[in-house]
Design a protein around this motif. Structure first.
Motif, short mmCIF file in Angstrom:
data_model
loop_
_atom_site.label_atom_id
_atom_site.label_comp_id
_atom_site.label_asym_id
_atom_site.label_seq_id
_atom_site.Cartn_x
_atom_site.Cartn_y
_atom_site.Cartn_z
N GLN A 26 52.09 4.56 15.32
CA GLN A 26 53.23 5.43 15.61
C GLN A 26 53.01 6.86 15.12
O GLN A 26 53.42 7.81 15.79
N LEU A 29 51.03 8.57 17.69
CA LEU A 29 51.77 8.87 18.91
C LEU A 29 52.79 9.99 18.75
O LEU A 29 53.27 10.54 19.75
N ALA A 37 50.65 11.96 27.85
CA ALA A 37 50.48 10.51 27.98
C ALA A 37 49.91 10.12 29.33
O ALA A 37 49.22 9.10 29.45
N VAL A 52 49.34 2.56 25.59
CA VAL A 52 50.60 2.10 24.99
C VAL A 52 51.13 0.89 25.75
O VAL A 52 51.56 -0.10 25.14
N ARG A 95 57.02 3.48 25.22
CA ARG A 95 57.04 3.38 23.75
C ARG A 95 58.07 2.37 23.28
O ARG A 95 57.84 1.64 22.31
N LEU A 98 56.78 -1.19 23.63
CA LEU A 98 55.87 -1.49 22.54
C LEU A 98 56.65 -1.76 21.25
O LEU A 98 56.37 -2.74 20.55
N TYR A 146 46.05 -2.63 17.17
CA TYR A 146 46.87 -1.44 16.94
C TYR A 146 45.99 -0.27 16.47
O TYR A 146 46.09 0.84 16.97
#
Length: 160
Positions: A26, A29, A37, A52, A95, A98, A146
């Motif tokens: 995170q 991001l 993106a 993502v 997002r 996720l 991740y």
């Protein structure tokens, strides 16, 4: 602390906490726009948005497998599309998918009896679909997943 609670802690750290390796997923991001993106900096490379959505697919699949205690098919496409011209709403949805999958997985892991960590999901080891590993290995794999893709995103964001 039980082993499932330790694993849940590591999932949180890799996702949005104090990851040992550096920035969490995170944190990596943070500040990325929908246009960034959706950008393809090089041919044949996945976009940040695709990464993502891929992470969301695998996290949701891992949650389903932990919940059922068996190898189940992917809950979504392995590499779901992300709009080539994305708006902020599409980026927010990706997002959010996720985040929701991650929260579901953490909740399931925290409730998991320690003895269930050795449950093998599937009869044969197949890398492509993640079968033939224990719940323990699956969960550590998600943590690695991740951070692996966080590294890719960190590189991509320098070029978009």
């Amino acid at each position: 602390m039980t082993e499932p609670k330790r694993i849940a802690d590591q999932l949180r750290r890799a996702f949005d906490g104090d990851a040992w390796s550096g920035s969490s997923l995170q944190q990596t991001l943070t500040g990325i726009t929908a246009a960034q993106a959706a950008a393809y900096p090089w041919p044949g490379v996945h976009t940040i948005g695709e990464l993502v959505r891929h992470l969301a697919s695998w996290t949701a699949t891992a949650a389903q497998r932990v919940q059922s205690r068996e190898h189940t098919p992917m809950t979504r496409d392995d590499w779901p599309a992300f709009p080539v011209v994305a708006d902020e709403a599409a980026w927010l949805r990706a997002r959010q998918e996720l985040h929701e999958a991650h929260e579901q997985l953490v909740a399931l892991v925290e409730a998991l009896p320690t003895a269930e960590l050795d449950t093998v999901l599937g009869d044969v080891r197949e890398r492509a679909d993640g079968s033939g590993v224990s719940i323990y290995v699956l969960l550590h794999g998600i943590i690695q997943h991740y951070l692996y893709h966080a590294g890719q995103i960190a590189l991509l964001r320098k070029f978009v």
